[in-house]
Scaffold this active site. Sequence first.
Site, PDB file in Angstrom:
ATOM      1  CB  CYS A  28      -0.972  -0.226   1.223  1.00  0.00           C
ATOM      2  SG  CYS A  28      -1.999  -1.273   1.271  1.00  0.00           S
ATOM      3  N   GLY A  54      -0.514  -0.178  -5.278  1.00  0.00           N
ATOM      4  CA  GLY A  54      -1.632  -0.879  -4.397  1.00  0.00           C
ATOM      5  C   GLY A  54      -2.502  -0.842  -5.566  1.00  0.00           C
ATOM      6  CG  ASN A 129       3.008   0.469   3.095  1.00  0.00           C
ATOM      7  OD1 ASN A 129       4.123   1.505   3.064  1.00  0.00           O
ATOM      8  ND2 ASN A 129       2.841  -0.519   2.879  1.00  0.00           N
ATOM      9  N   GLY A 130       1.460  -1.697   5.498  1.00  0.00           N
ATOM     10  CA  GLY A 130       2.228  -2.744   6.532  1.00  0.00           C
ATOM     11  C   GLY A 130       1.506  -4.203   6.729  1.00  0.00           C
ATOM     12  CE1 TYR A 269       8.043  -5.656  -9.305  1.00  0.00           C
ATOM     13  CE2 TYR A 269       6.659  -4.899  -6.992  1.00  0.00           C
ATOM     14  CZ  TYR A 269       6.908  -5.541  -8.626  1.00  0.00           C
ATOM     15  OH  TYR A 269       5.795  -5.773 -10.031  1.00  0.00           O
TER      16      TYR A 269
HETATM   17  P1  AMP Z   1       7.731 -15.036 -10.539  1.00  0.00           P
HETATM   18  O1  AMP Z   1       6.669 -14.654 -11.774  1.00  0.00           O
HETATM   19  O2  AMP Z   1       5.757 -15.188  -9.702  1.00  0.00           O
HETATM   20  O3  AMP Z   1       8.357 -15.641 -10.393  1.00  0.00           O
HETATM   21  O4  AMP Z   1       7.238 -13.228 -10.239  1.00  0.00           O
HETATM   22  C1  AMP Z   1       8.600 -12.656 -10.724  1.00  0.00           C
HETATM   23  C2  AMP Z   1       8.075 -11.120 -11.096  1.00  0.00           C
HETATM   24  O5  AMP Z   1       7.416 -10.444 -10.186  1.00  0.00           O
HETATM   25  C3  AMP Z   1       9.477 -10.271 -11.489  1.00  0.00           C
HETATM   26  O6  AMP Z   1       9.443  -9.731 -12.697  1.00  0.00           O
HETATM   27  C4  AMP Z   1       8.992  -9.146 -10.542  1.00  0.00           C
HETATM   28  O7  AMP Z   1       9.412  -7.426 -10.868  1.00  0.00           O
HETATM   29  C5  AMP Z   1       8.121  -8.587  -9.761  1.00  0.00           C
HETATM   30  N1  AMP Z   1       7.626  -9.121  -8.317  1.00  0.00           N
HETATM   31  C6  AMP Z   1       9.001  -9.239  -7.544  1.00  0.00           C
HETATM   32  N2  AMP Z   1       7.914  -9.222  -6.088  1.00  0.00           N
HETATM   33  C7  AMP Z   1       6.536  -8.867  -6.704  1.00  0.00           C
HETATM   34  C8  AMP Z   1       6.055  -8.820  -5.801  1.00  0.00           C
HETATM   35  N3  AMP Z   1       5.589  -8.675  -4.469  1.00  0.00           N
HETATM   36  N4  AMP Z   1       4.979  -7.414  -6.269  1.00  0.00           N
HETATM   37  C9  AMP Z   1       4.789  -7.887  -7.609  1.00  0.00           C
HETATM   38  N5  AMP Z   1       5.935  -8.484  -8.391  1.00  0.00           N
HETATM   39  C10 AMP Z   1       6.758  -8.757  -7.695  1.00  0.00           C
END
Ligand code: AMP
Length: 500
Positions: A28, A54, A129-130, A269
Site C-alpha cells: 500500500c 497498490g 501501509n504494512g 522491487y
Molecule cells: P514470478 O513470476 O512469480 O517469478 O515473479 C517475478 C516477477 O514479479 C518479477 O518480474 C518481479 O518484478 C515481480 N515481483 C517481485 N516481487 C513482487 C511483488 N511482491 N509483487 C508484485 N510483483 C513482484
Amino acid sequence: MALAPASDVIVHRTFERDPDDDRPRLECGVVGVWGQPDASAVAALALHALQHRGQEACGITSFGEGRFHNERHLGHVGDAFSGPNLLQRLPGSSAIGHTRYSTAGGAGMRNIQPMFADLRTGGIALGHNGNLTNFMALREMLVEEGAIFQSTSDSEVILHLIAHSKKRKIVDRFIDALSQIEGGYALVGLTNKKLIGARDPLGIRPLVLGRLGDAWVLASETCALDMIGAKFERDIQHGEIVIIDEKGVRSLRPFPAARARPCVFEYVYFSRPDSVVNGRSVYDVRKRMGAQLASEHPREADVIVPVPDSGVPAALGYAQASGLPFEMGIIRSHYLGRTFIQPSQGVRELGVRMKHSPNRAVLSGKRVVLIDDSIVRGTTSVKLVRAVREAGAAEVHLLSASPPIMWPDFYGIDMPERSQLIAANHTLEEMRARLEVDTLGFLSVDGLYQAIGVGPRNAALPQLTDHYFTGDYPTRLIDHERRMSGERSADKQLSLLASA
Ligand code: AMP
C-alpha cells in the site's frame, strides 16, 4: 485449433486482475497533507504517484467545515478521483489518502482505507501501509473484550486499540496503541486538529516528510512529493511519531531505541525508481545491483535485455559494467487497465501475451542475457524465456538482480507462501531446467548489500530486513507461530467472514 467465436470473449468492467498477470502484488501507499486549502486534491495527486504500491482500491479522508469527509473506491486513483465533483465532497485543509492492495484481510469495500472511528475524544481516520505480525492475537483479545469489527483488515485493530486506550489525549492513545502492535508499518492519522505520522521501530516500511509552501506532506515515497512539487524535508525515522498541527511539526520517540532495519525489497522491487528511500536513490541502487551482477555473473552474450519495467535499471547497470549493448528485447503493454478483454481458455491456449511481447528485431539469432529484478515463483520468467526463444534467440541466460527468494513476507509485501517460491523448492540446476534457460544466476546477498551501499551484510547485526533471502525475520511472528502450533482458529473465523 479454431479461433474461439466472438461470444467467447468476455469484457470485464470490474477491478478483477489481469488473468495473464499471476505475479504477486504490491502492498500500500499512504499520504497526509496538512495546511493546504485543497488538501484532498493534493492528496489525490500524491496518491497517483504511489499507484504502483497498490491498485485495488483507494481512499481519501479530509477534515473541513467542522467535520470529516470520506471517499473510498475500488480501482485506480485516476479513475476514482478524477474530476472536480468528488474532490468537492472532500473539503478542508487537511487530508490523508491511501492506495491499497490487500495483504491482510480480503479485498472489498469494507477494507478500503482510510478507516475512521468516532472516539470519546473525537474522530480519527487512519491509513496504514504494512502488516502487523500480532494482528490475529490482538483482534481476538479485542473481540473477547466486546469490540465489534467492521472489516477484516489489520489496520482496524489499531483503531480499536486507540479507542480502548485509557489515556486522555489522542496522541497518548495513539502511542498506547502502537506500543501493542508488532510488524512493519507506516501510518498516517488525521484528527480534527492534527496530522500524525508513524513508522515502525525498525523502519521496515518507508515514510517521508515534505514541505509544500507552508503546508506539510507525509508520503510513503519521495516520488509523491515530486509529483506535487513539494520539497523533501527528511525521512521519518524508525520508531518516530510526528505530530503536525498549527504549532508545526513535533517529533516523538516513545519506544525503546532500536537499530533501523529498513526493508531490502523497497530497493529491489517496490519503490519507484525515481524515489529516494532512506537517503538512497532507488534507481542508482538498482543500477549498482546490475553492475554487481555483471561482476558476479559475466556472460558471453550479444545483448542485455531487461524484463520491463522493473528489470530496466539493473539491466542498464549490467550493460554499462560489461560493455555489452542494452536493448529493449521485450516490449511491455502499458494499457492493461482495469477494463480488459479476458480471453477465454480457448483463445488463451493460442498463446495470448497480454503484458510482454518479444521484440524479434532485437532477439533473432542473438545470445541474450535476460535480466529481471527478482524471480518469485518463476511464472513470469518461464513465459518470457519461451517467448524470447520463439523470437529466435540463440541462447537465453537469465539473471536475477536479487538473491534467490526463499522465505515469505509478513510485513506488508505480498509474497506467495514458501511452497510456491521456486528457489525454496529447487536447486539451482533444477530451476535452470524448469525455466528452460542456458544458464541461470542470482545476485549474492552481500552483492545486494554492496549495491545498496551498506554491505557486506553483518551476520550478527544485519543492516536490513532481508528475510526473503536469509530467513532472518527481524521481529517476532506471533500470529504465524500460533498458526503453526495450531493454536486457536481465529484465522478460520476471519476467512469465513471474508468470504461472507
Ligand atoms: P514470478 O513470476 O512469480 O517469478 O515473479 C517475478 C516477477 O514479479 C518479477 O518480474 C518481479 O518484478 C515481480 N515481483 C517481485 N516481487 C513482487 C511483488 N511482491 N509483487 C508484485 N510483483 C513482484
